[in-house]
Design an enzyme around this catalytic site. Sequence first.
Site, PDB file in Angstrom:
ATOM      1  N   THR A 118       0.826  -1.208   0.000  1.00  0.00           N
ATOM      2  CA  THR A 118       0.000   0.000   0.000  1.00  0.00           C
ATOM      3  C   THR A 118       0.866   1.268   0.000  1.00  0.00           C
ATOM      4  O   THR A 118       0.354   2.358   0.256  1.00  0.00           O
ATOM      5  CB  THR A 118      -0.924   0.036   1.234  1.00  0.00           C
ATOM      6  OG1 THR A 118      -0.112  -0.011   2.420  1.00  0.00           O
ATOM      7  CG2 THR A 118      -1.908  -1.118   1.232  1.00  0.00           C
ATOM      8  N   THR A 137       5.980   1.195   2.974  1.00  0.00           N
ATOM      9  CA  THR A 137       7.428   1.329   3.180  1.00  0.00           C
ATOM     10  C   THR A 137       7.866   2.767   2.952  1.00  0.00           C
ATOM     11  O   THR A 137       8.625   3.343   3.743  1.00  0.00           O
ATOM     12  CB  THR A 137       8.197   0.385   2.229  1.00  0.00           C
ATOM     13  OG1 THR A 137       7.839  -0.968   2.532  1.00  0.00           O
ATOM     14  CG2 THR A 137       9.702   0.559   2.392  1.00  0.00           C
ATOM     15  N   LYS A 149      18.419  -0.655   9.344  1.00  0.00           N
ATOM     16  CA  LYS A 149      17.029  -0.488   8.901  1.00  0.00           C
ATOM     17  C   LYS A 149      16.207   0.306   9.896  1.00  0.00           C
ATOM     18  O   LYS A 149      15.303   1.049   9.522  1.00  0.00           O
ATOM     19  CB  LYS A 149      16.384  -1.855   8.667  1.00  0.00           C
ATOM     20  CG  LYS A 149      16.947  -2.610   7.470  1.00  0.00           C
ATOM     21  CD  LYS A 149      16.192  -3.905   7.243  1.00  0.00           C
ATOM     22  CE  LYS A 149      16.738  -4.632   6.019  1.00  0.00           C
ATOM     23  NZ  LYS A 149      16.007  -5.907   5.766  1.00  0.00           N
ATOM     24  N   LYS A 150      16.504   0.151  11.183  1.00  0.00           N
ATOM     25  CA  LYS A 150      15.714   0.825  12.215  1.00  0.00           C
ATOM     26  C   LYS A 150      16.370   2.131  12.663  1.00  0.00           C
ATOM     27  O   LYS A 150      17.596   2.249  12.689  1.00  0.00           O
ATOM     28  CB  LYS A 150      15.507  -0.096  13.422  1.00  0.00           C
ATOM     29  CG  LYS A 150      14.622  -1.291  13.144  1.00  0.00           C
ATOM     30  CD  LYS A 150      14.172  -1.985  14.425  1.00  0.00           C
ATOM     31  CE  LYS A 150      15.322  -2.575  15.197  1.00  0.00           C
ATOM     32  NZ  LYS A 150      14.864  -3.302  16.411  1.00  0.00           N
ATOM     33  N   HIS A 189       4.176  -7.555   9.704  1.00  0.00           N
ATOM     34  CA  HIS A 189       2.941  -6.941   9.187  1.00  0.00           C
ATOM     35  C   HIS A 189       1.744  -7.257  10.093  1.00  0.00           C
ATOM     36  O   HIS A 189       0.710  -7.752   9.643  1.00  0.00           O
ATOM     37  CB  HIS A 189       2.662  -7.400   7.761  1.00  0.00           C
ATOM     38  CG  HIS A 189       3.551  -6.767   6.735  1.00  0.00           C
ATOM     39  ND1 HIS A 189       3.387  -5.457   6.321  1.00  0.00           N
ATOM     40  CD2 HIS A 189       4.622  -7.256   6.057  1.00  0.00           C
ATOM     41  CE1 HIS A 189       4.318  -5.173   5.414  1.00  0.00           C
ATOM     42  NE2 HIS A 189       5.082  -6.235   5.250  1.00  0.00           N
ATOM     43  N   ARG A 245      -4.813   1.330  -0.402  1.00  0.00           N
ATOM     44  CA  ARG A 245      -4.545   1.438  -1.833  1.00  0.00           C
ATOM     45  C   ARG A 245      -5.703   0.847  -2.631  1.00  0.00           C
ATOM     46  O   ARG A 245      -6.428  -0.030  -2.132  1.00  0.00           O
ATOM     47  CB  ARG A 245      -3.241   0.700  -2.171  1.00  0.00           C
ATOM     48  CG  ARG A 245      -2.773   0.864  -3.612  1.00  0.00           C
ATOM     49  CD  ARG A 245      -1.465   0.128  -3.818  1.00  0.00           C
ATOM     50  NE  ARG A 245      -0.966   0.265  -5.182  1.00  0.00           N
ATOM     51  CZ  ARG A 245       0.136  -0.331  -5.641  1.00  0.00           C
ATOM     52  NH1 ARG A 245       0.845  -1.099  -4.830  1.00  0.00           N
ATOM     53  NH2 ARG A 245       0.517  -0.163  -6.897  1.00  0.00           N
ATOM     54  N   SER A 291       0.102  -5.856  -7.268  1.00  0.00           N
ATOM     55  CA  SER A 291       1.416  -5.589  -6.696  1.00  0.00           C
ATOM     56  C   SER A 291       1.847  -6.717  -5.769  1.00  0.00           C
ATOM     57  O   SER A 291       3.015  -7.133  -5.765  1.00  0.00           O
ATOM     58  CB  SER A 291       1.393  -4.261  -5.935  1.00  0.00           C
ATOM     59  OG  SER A 291       2.667  -3.952  -5.426  1.00  0.00           O
ATOM     60  N   THR A 344       5.838  12.681  -3.171  1.00  0.00           N
ATOM     61  CA  THR A 344       5.747  12.627  -4.631  1.00  0.00           C
ATOM     62  C   THR A 344       4.798  11.518  -5.053  1.00  0.00           C
ATOM     63  O   THR A 344       4.709  10.476  -4.406  1.00  0.00           O
ATOM     64  CB  THR A 344       7.132  12.375  -5.270  1.00  0.00           C
ATOM     65  OG1 THR A 344       7.701  11.184  -4.710  1.00  0.00           O
ATOM     66  CG2 THR A 344       8.056  13.545  -5.016  1.00  0.00           C
ATOM     67  N   ARG A 379       4.752  -1.486 -10.863  1.00  0.00           N
ATOM     68  CA  ARG A 379       4.652  -2.815 -11.483  1.00  0.00           C
ATOM     69  C   ARG A 379       3.194  -3.179 -11.750  1.00  0.00           C
ATOM     70  O   ARG A 379       2.861  -3.790 -12.755  1.00  0.00           O
ATOM     71  CB  ARG A 379       5.309  -3.868 -10.589  1.00  0.00           C
ATOM     72  CG  ARG A 379       6.827  -3.762 -10.519  1.00  0.00           C
ATOM     73  CD  ARG A 379       7.419  -4.936  -9.738  1.00  0.00           C
ATOM     74  NE  ARG A 379       8.870  -4.902  -9.743  1.00  0.00           N
ATOM     75  CZ  ARG A 379       9.604  -4.290  -8.821  1.00  0.00           C
ATOM     76  NH1 ARG A 379       9.011  -3.664  -7.831  1.00  0.00           N
ATOM     77  NH2 ARG A 379      10.920  -4.304  -8.894  1.00  0.00           N
TER      78      ARG A 379
END
Length: 414
Positions: A84, A87, A110-111, A137, A170, A178, A302, A308
């Site tokens: 959605t 990330t 990453k964190k 998730h 989304r 996706s 943006t 995809r």
Amino acid sequence: MDDRSSKLILVPILAVLFVMIGYQYICPAGSNSCHFKTEEKLRGDDSPAKLPSKFNFTERDLDRHVEFNIKGDDVIVFLHIQKTGGTTFGRHLVRNIRLEQPCDCKPGQKKCTCHRPGKEESWLFSRFSTGWSCGLHADWTELTNCVPVIMDKKEAQRNKRNFYYITMLRDPVSRYLSEWKHVQRGATWKTALHMCDGRSPTQDELPTCYSGDDWSGVTLTEFMNCPSNLANNRQVRMLADLSLVGCYNLSSMNESQRNQILLGSAMSNLKNMAFYGLTEFQRKTQYLFERTFSLRFISAFTQINSTRAANVDLSELVRRRIEELNFLDVQLYEYAKDLFLQRFQFTRQREHQEVRLKRREERRWLREQREQGRPWPTKHRGGGNRGGGGGLEKETDSDFPTTTEDYTSQVAHW
């Protein structure tokens, strides 16, 4: 009746006919060039036309401003639904908000550490701050039961915390495609816990769609043909309270009743969240988040339409099949989009009213200063060239905060 009386009656009739014929040439049927703003004038500039809606939203539903106290005990909890744009939005939360104490994001990690100013406490519960602390998730059912426990374990807290849940949604067809492309490349999310009522589902309750380590190379037909595919109606399932329908035990009630409860729960939870955004409306998502939490992003969001999912060539038949598989998500998204745009209009309208009131107060104050013969502040001198009103500035569109319009996304049009 004499000739003179007949002429007196005929003149106004001919005049009306002349106006009607002329109007047909100037404003033909179906033309968008002629607008009569009688209704707008009656409403006034501060009350623009309400967006058409099939849902009865109250002002309380539309007004989502919260007093978020980042220095106190408040926590933003990000419910990240797969595919959605979560990330990208999650990175905005840790890297793009203007804060007194910005999140500490070290290269290669990453964190990020998102502590309150002067405290070793986190104000954000998300993938990029606290990690997948409640499972990969985690959905609404998992997070609402897990987050308070996890936060209490990490931080000694005496005062009651306020948890502000947020998410991204989304268009269902685009999101489904996706996810298919992502799974086709090897993604599985098989370590997700799916906790509900204290346990994960059994293999019989939630059978896997593939044998082996992953579902790499799966075709769209194969993806659609698996009845236990969690991609189907994922957004409704992840936003609903699954304990209301016996979690993943499909035998607890009939399918129609289950679906009705799930959809109703998802709509209610979404409406009552502090905030949600839509992938297809990035700038409006940014605007509403900033106004909801009184936080500002450093860089503008943006809109990226070349995805995809957008590049998949679908037949009308396949598109309808995807919509059927995601019929609950389709209804949820229609509801979510309607509420989202209503909230945007409501917030913009209120902001315009506040700016107008501020400008009117400034002009009233300046008039009082002039009448009392007091010198004006430097910033107001020489303003006559702008407004032509003896230094009183004219109200212009530039006085109002602007929001860049989103590009029209190709979603749901294949």
